[in-house]
Scaffold this motif. Sequence first.
Motif, PDB file in Angstrom:
ATOM      1  N   TYR A 150       0.739  -0.748   0.094  1.00  0.00           N
ATOM      2  CA  TYR A 150       0.225   0.171   0.524  1.00  0.00           C
ATOM      3  C   TYR A 150       1.418   1.378  -0.075  1.00  0.00           C
ATOM      4  N   LEU A 175       1.391  -3.794  -6.389  1.00  0.00           N
ATOM      5  CA  LEU A 175       0.623  -3.104  -5.926  1.00  0.00           C
ATOM      6  C   LEU A 175      -0.922  -2.612  -5.533  1.00  0.00           C
ATOM      7  N   THR A 176      -0.668  -2.910  -4.350  1.00  0.00           N
ATOM      8  CA  THR A 176      -3.075  -2.901  -4.401  1.00  0.00           C
ATOM      9  C   THR A 176      -3.372  -1.353  -4.608  1.00  0.00           C
ATOM     10  N   VAL A 177      -4.481  -1.238  -5.872  1.00  0.00           N
ATOM     11  CA  VAL A 177      -4.681  -0.081  -6.550  1.00  0.00           C
ATOM     12  C   VAL A 177      -5.912   0.110  -6.229  1.00  0.00           C
ATOM     13  N   ASP A 178      -7.125  -0.623  -5.240  1.00  0.00           N
ATOM     14  CA  ASP A 178      -8.599  -0.530  -5.640  1.00  0.00           C
ATOM     15  C   ASP A 178      -9.115  -0.253  -4.049  1.00  0.00           C
ATOM     16  N   PRO A 234      -2.981   7.329  -3.804  1.00  0.00           N
ATOM     17  CA  PRO A 234      -2.061   7.411  -5.222  1.00  0.00           C
ATOM     18  C   PRO A 234      -2.944   6.807  -6.350  1.00  0.00           C
ATOM     19  N   THR A 235      -2.265   7.643  -7.239  1.00  0.00           N
ATOM     20  CA  THR A 235      -2.711   7.764  -8.541  1.00  0.00           C
ATOM     21  C   THR A 235      -1.830   6.751  -9.733  1.00  0.00           C
ATOM     22  N   TRP A 236      -2.077   7.087 -11.074  1.00  0.00           N
ATOM     23  CA  TRP A 236      -0.781   6.657 -12.580  1.00  0.00           C
ATOM     24  C   TRP A 236       0.037   7.422 -11.925  1.00  0.00           C
ATOM     25  N   VAL A 239       2.258   5.184  -9.615  1.00  0.00           N
ATOM     26  CA  VAL A 239       2.335   3.816 -10.874  1.00  0.00           C
ATOM     27  C   VAL A 239       3.575   4.044 -11.667  1.00  0.00           C
ATOM     28  N   LEU A 252      -0.355  -4.399 -10.411  1.00  0.00           N
ATOM     29  CA  LEU A 252      -1.164  -3.914  -9.903  1.00  0.00           C
ATOM     30  C   LEU A 252      -1.817  -4.785  -9.373  1.00  0.00           C
ATOM     31  N   ASP A 260      -8.447   0.488 -17.197  1.00  0.00           N
ATOM     32  CA  ASP A 260      -6.885   0.773 -16.497  1.00  0.00           C
ATOM     33  C   ASP A 260      -5.704  -0.393 -16.621  1.00  0.00           C
ATOM     34  N   ALA A 264      -2.094   0.770 -17.397  1.00  0.00           N
ATOM     35  CA  ALA A 264      -1.235  -0.048 -17.091  1.00  0.00           C
ATOM     36  C   ALA A 264      -0.009  -0.338 -18.394  1.00  0.00           C
TER      37      ALA A 264
END
Length: 380
Positions: A150, A175-178, A234-236, A239, A252, A260, A264
């Motif tokens: 995270y 990387l957890t993105v949700d 976080p945002t793109w 990343v 991701l 998305d 990525a």
Amino acid sequence: MSTPTDAVPHGLQAIPTDTVNLADYARHAQARMDTGAWAYLQGGAGDELTLDANVRAWQDLQLLPRVLRRTAGGHTRSQLFGRTLAHPLILAPVAYQQLAHPEGEMDTALAAAAQEAGFVLSTQASTRLEDIGDAVAADDLRGPLWMQLYLQPDRAFTKALVHRAEAAGFDAIVLTVDAPTSGVRDRERRAGFRLPPGISAVNLSGMAPPPAREVPPENGHGSALFDELLHHAPTWDDVAWLRAQTRRPILLKGVLHPDDARQALSLGVDGLIVSNHGGRTLDTVLPTARALPRIADAVGSDMPLLVDGGIRRGTDVLKALALGARAVLIGRPCVHALATAGALGVAHCIRLLRDELEVAMALTGCATLADIHRDIIDTP
């Protein structure tokens, strides 16, 4: 086929003799766990519709087997990020596993290594990442060892955490993105869950809290979420920042939308885990069995895909591979096994699922994972 044994080495917990599938482990775990801990580890967001739908979506897919094909000499091996996998089973990141068993993530990691399964350590693990690395990173027969991340408000701390994982022998960063915020978890709140003394996110120890934001009254909306917390989400761009911090593969976790997935891919992300966080963040989001083929169509063969959420049978694993996944992640069932019988339970859980996958492959005419295609799933 794997069965529990009465001859249990000293120091290990016995597997109940009526445990023949993953659902049996859930039943035993609930009887052993504290009510609050069970609510935290088992519960989902809102009315838990997505939690239930994840399981049901795999069940609803029907197989269309081929017969009289030569499958003798088959195997479940594959390649992922330059590593040979004995089978496509990886243990998903689950926080605070000492809630389920005193040895927590250590027992889970050791069991995964013994069964040649992958293991993903949560940022919110209750065991130090260095201890996990010391225990299993040098094992030549282990599966992938990945660190789930995270992104923290303190980017310097995040960078140091990534470098700690690299030094400890972790092969990739997930990387957890949700989950820019926690979901509305009613079951957990009804149980009044709080972390008990002695259990914490030990790998985040020493991180300074984010500085308070001064929001002028005319700009604020009276929302701690929108006015404060989400300013650290976080945002793109983050990343891209992470891509510059490490040479390890980056996956991701939490992608459901094809657009998305394409973005990525454009940023040099190495892989995707199609996931809805096990139904723990946003309720009524689509189950991963439905999202996976859309993502596979979007990225083609340009990016490895994995999937989690609701996989409980070897037939579910087979279906996931048919829909475009290279491997699957298993979360709650292995925690259930951990709570029931520690490391031995987790190892048995993995073996049960692998055995079921092999049977499903043989009965659909698939000798290897390369033989598994969408045409073994019936599409009306």
